[in-house]
Write an enzyme that holds these catalytic residues in place. Sequence first.
Site, PDB file in Angstrom:
ATOM      1  N   ALA A  58     -13.141   1.702  -6.410  1.00 27.31           N
ATOM      2  CA  ALA A  58     -14.288   1.172  -7.136  1.00 27.31           C
ATOM      3  C   ALA A  58     -15.555   1.332  -6.325  1.00 27.31           C
ATOM      4  O   ALA A  58     -15.513   1.529  -5.117  1.00 27.31           O
ATOM      5  CB  ALA A  58     -14.044  -0.295  -7.453  1.00 27.31           C
ATOM      6  N   LEU A  96      -8.642   6.413   0.755  1.00 27.31           N
ATOM      7  CA  LEU A  96      -8.278   6.004  -0.596  1.00 27.31           C
ATOM      8  C   LEU A  96      -8.768   7.023  -1.630  1.00 27.31           C
ATOM      9  O   LEU A  96      -8.040   7.405  -2.541  1.00 27.31           O
ATOM     10  CB  LEU A  96      -8.907   4.636  -0.863  1.00 27.31           C
ATOM     11  N   HIS A 110     -29.467 -27.832  17.582  1.00 22.41           N
ATOM     12  CA  HIS A 110     -29.677 -26.377  17.651  1.00 22.41           C
ATOM     13  C   HIS A 110     -29.531 -25.768  16.250  1.00 22.41           C
ATOM     14  O   HIS A 110     -30.420 -25.063  15.767  1.00 22.41           O
ATOM     15  CB  HIS A 110     -28.653 -25.775  18.609  1.00 22.41           C
ATOM     16  N   GLU A 111     -28.446 -26.081  15.596  1.00 21.45           N
ATOM     17  CA  GLU A 111     -28.201 -25.509  14.259  1.00 21.45           C
ATOM     18  C   GLU A 111     -29.229 -26.018  13.254  1.00 21.45           C
ATOM     19  O   GLU A 111     -29.677 -25.269  12.378  1.00 21.45           O
ATOM     20  CB  GLU A 111     -26.786 -25.827  13.774  1.00 21.45           C
TER      21      GLU A 111
HETATM   22  N1  LIG Z   1     -13.918   1.695  -2.909  1.00 24.01           N
HETATM   23  C1  LIG Z   1     -12.804   0.991  -2.749  1.00 24.01           C
HETATM   24  N2  LIG Z   1     -12.167   0.485  -3.811  1.00 24.01           N
HETATM   25  C2  LIG Z   1     -11.045  -0.230  -3.652  1.00 24.01           C
HETATM   26  N3  LIG Z   1     -10.477  -0.497  -2.476  1.00 24.01           N
HETATM   27  C3  LIG Z   1     -11.062  -0.026  -1.372  1.00 24.01           C
HETATM   28  C4  LIG Z   1     -12.256   0.744  -1.452  1.00 24.01           C
HETATM   29  N4  LIG Z   1     -12.615   1.083  -0.225  1.00 24.01           N
HETATM   30  C5  LIG Z   1     -11.688   0.581   0.611  1.00 24.01           C
HETATM   31  N5  LIG Z   1     -10.760  -0.103  -0.066  1.00 24.01           N
HETATM   32  C6  LIG Z   1      -9.620  -0.820   0.506  1.00 24.01           C
HETATM   33  O1  LIG Z   1      -9.673  -0.686   1.897  1.00 24.01           O
HETATM   34  C7  LIG Z   1      -8.504  -0.054   2.398  1.00 24.01           C
HETATM   35  C8  LIG Z   1      -8.860   0.867   3.530  1.00 24.01           C
HETATM   36  O2  LIG Z   1      -9.632   1.939   3.065  1.00 24.01           O
HETATM   37  P1  LIG Z   1      -9.509   3.388   3.667  1.00 24.01           P
HETATM   38  O3  LIG Z   1      -8.361   3.473   4.589  1.00 24.01           O
HETATM   39  O4  LIG Z   1      -9.558   4.342   2.558  1.00 24.01           O
HETATM   40  O5  LIG Z   1     -10.829   3.426   4.484  1.00 24.01           O
HETATM   41  P2  LIG Z   1     -11.376   4.622   5.369  1.00 24.01           P
HETATM   42  O6  LIG Z   1     -12.776   4.823   4.937  1.00 24.01           O
HETATM   43  O7  LIG Z   1     -10.478   5.765   5.300  1.00 24.01           O
HETATM   44  O8  LIG Z   1     -11.375   3.918   6.767  1.00 24.01           O
HETATM   45  P3  LIG Z   1     -11.342   4.610   8.197  1.00 24.01           P
HETATM   46  O9  LIG Z   1     -12.655   5.268   8.386  1.00 24.01           O
HETATM   47  O10 LIG Z   1     -11.154   3.423   9.082  1.00 24.01           O
HETATM   48  O11 LIG Z   1     -10.189   5.536   8.172  1.00 24.01           O
HETATM   49  C9  LIG Z   1      -7.933   0.656   1.220  1.00 24.01           C
HETATM   50  O12 LIG Z   1      -6.561   0.775   1.322  1.00 24.01           O
HETATM   51  C10 LIG Z   1      -8.321  -0.227   0.058  1.00 24.01           C
HETATM   52  O13 LIG Z   1      -7.404  -1.274  -0.094  1.00 24.01           O
HETATM   53 ZN   LIG Z   2     -28.394 -20.257  17.700  1.00 26.71          ZN
END
Ligand SMILES: Nc1ncnc2c1ncn2[C@@H]1O[C@H](COP(=O)(O)OP(=O)(O)OP(=O)(O)O)[C@@H](O)[C@H]1O
Ligand SMILES: [Zn+2]
Length: 734
Positions: free
Chosen positions: A279, A324, A541-542
């Site tokens: 997505a 993905l 502080h906060e």
């Molecule tokens: N656009 C997306 N839609 C749905 N799920 C997502 C999407 N992007 C990431 N995810 C979720 O995050 C998980 C990790 O994404 P993915 O391994 O494809 O990232 P990557 O970009 O290849 O990361 P890296 O650079 O660390 O290899 C996916 O398995 C999925 O569950």
């Molecule tokens: Zn602070």
Amino acid sequence: MITGLRSRVPFMARSLRAPLTRTFVLPRKTPLHSNNISINIYSPAFKRNFSVLNNRILFNASKLSFAENKNSNDENKNKKDEDNNKNDKNNKKDNKNEPVSPTQLLFKDWVLYSLGFTFLFSLLSALGSSEITHSLTFQEFLTRYLEKGLVQKIEVINNSIVRAELISTQNPRYVTFTIGSVAFFEREIDQVQEKLDIPLNERIPVTYERRSSIFSYLIPFIPTLILIGGTLYILNTIRKKRGTGGSGGPFDQIMNVGKSKAKLFNQETDIKVQFKDVAGCDEAKEEIMEFVSFLKNPKRYEKLGAKIPRGAILSGPPGTGKTLLAKATAGEAGVPFLSVSGSEFVEMFVGVGASRVRDLFKTARKMAPCIIFIDEIDAIGGSREKNSMRSNDEKEATLNQLLVEMDGFDSTDHVVVLAGTNRPDMLDKALMRPGRFDRHIVLDKPDLEGRKAIYKVHLRPLKLSHPVTDVFAGKLAALTPGFSGADIANCCNEAALIAARHDADAIELKHFEAAIERVIVGLEQRGRVLSPEEKKTVAYHEAGHAICGWYLKYADPLLKVSIIPRGQAALGYAQYLPDDQYLTSQEQFQHRMIMALGGRVSEELNFDDITTGAADDLQKVTRMANAMVLKLGMSKKLGTIVFEPKDTNMQVHKPYSEETWENIDSEVHKIIDDAHTRCKKLLSEKIDEVKKVAEELLTKEVLTREDMIRLVGPRPFEEKNEAFKKYLDPDSKQ
Ligand SMILES: Nc1ncnc2c1ncn2[C@@H]1O[C@H](COP(=O)(O)OP(=O)(O)OP(=O)(O)O)[C@@H](O)[C@H]1O
Ligand SMILES: [Zn+2]
């Protein structure tokens, strides 16, 4: 294969040997001239027999090798089935394409043939020697034949076997026996003939002959062959038992070092990912759609003479769904997906990477149409010029091989190479040339709508207390600016875990909120006990931060202030909601700095001493001020110039004068001092509000936006944050 071979050979050997032994059993009591026995006979009949036997050996041998082939075929089939069970239970078409690694075939053949030949050799040499099996003793020969004058000719073979031809009236015509030494034999023969008074010129002629079969030359090698074959067989068995398919023990690692470690995902069983599961990256999907339609229907392109791009680089921060998307492309096109990480090509040994690349493409071509996905391609495809200081031959050789392979296939190969990277700027330009990775698809961190869509995907399999509405997903998306797809997936899972921990029947919004906090700031550390003074300092502080943010126009909307220790270092924290914005104004920068200083200034105003609690804040402020002066041209005195210290040869080289350096220094100071003054002014004016918030924090530990409104009244500005206005502001109509 081996069991088949084993069970055959002993049987064959027995069936061959048995008649031979029987033939040579000497029936002592039988009359010599009997026609119905054939003792110790080297007759043409026997010869025929033998050749028949020989034929049978040959026949059996060919049967053996046939059986062997058949078995090894079975073996391959079994292997294929195994692989298929792993990868694809029902895909028949793919069975044919299943790559049986050449190394594995070679290995099997080697074991098979070495064992097979060893058996054959031992068998034949055993036969060879059974041809000269003795059954008469020398003494018997003397008394029965020689002394009776029945011998016509004597032949000594290999100084150990004697074949005597009897006179023509005799049937059988030949007898054989063995002798210990030739000298003794000659002496005895002479003595007998002397005793019989046979004149020297009529004595039985003795000829000497040396016969050797080729097997006698091969025999010395047999132990070695058995040793090698046996070792390989045992190792192969171990490997099979482990069922690793070639990546288990050290032996496999050595045998398969040049083989690609690509994981194969089969299109029908493993790749369930479709575009609908990815997505929030519609542009990227649209671009990659071209590959899908090519893999699905290559003819449409080929008939027009179009050259299809061979590959695409998918770039973007970690967890944005590069893998993905690549998988979904394979899923949509219904083709196998070979996934490998760039770092897996790199090994200590020179040449291994290149050989793995070769192996990967070879496999891919066999399985075409298919998609290769190389994650972290920067591990091998990093710019060669940039590495010129530290030359890395192995990496370069691997990259070169990759380029060669990509040039090598034409679009009729129907293999598409996708590669993922977080650092597209690092890649070698040669990779991006047309005909290689000529498409560059960027996957950025998702914006609000993107996050909402990703939430919807990941909420689907969860059991929620209420249906997944647009507002619900939007709310979560608004709460998690800057989250990547992977963060969102993690957050959804975390929410489910938290709900389970609380024995809930379904996952509620509060579980998601806890999960988000956990992902952002880490786990609550309720066990970390602060002294009352420390707690008071943290609260003031906060409160300082919170009040600054409340009255500064460009500060992000506040969601929550808490003084519950969390994660590694945070003793307290405030959660804000930064906008998905791409530009930051100078005023915004200044407001952020004032806000960051709010904690320290509040300590200054409310206590006699200051603490280390502001260390993080001060670092942030300094970084921002430096950026304003050095990179963003936001200092009037220095003007719109970028000052970038160059890092060459480990020495920071400043390409500007001492005077400029001093100016930079003073400007950075001035910006921070200004922010500090403004912060002090603001908090001095709002000192009562700070006190109110701090005291409430001390009792309640957590304050929400509603609590803030109750304590100090609403913010004097309209919220600028779209996400906030749309999904989180309770006043706005939804
Ligand atoms: N656009 C997306 N839609 C749905 N799920 C997502 C999407 N992007 C990431 N995810 C979720 O995050 C998980 C990790 O994404 P993915 O391994 O494809 O990232 P990557 O970009 O290849 O990361 P890296 O650079 O660390 O290899 C996916 O398995 C999925 O569950
Ligand atoms: Zn602070």
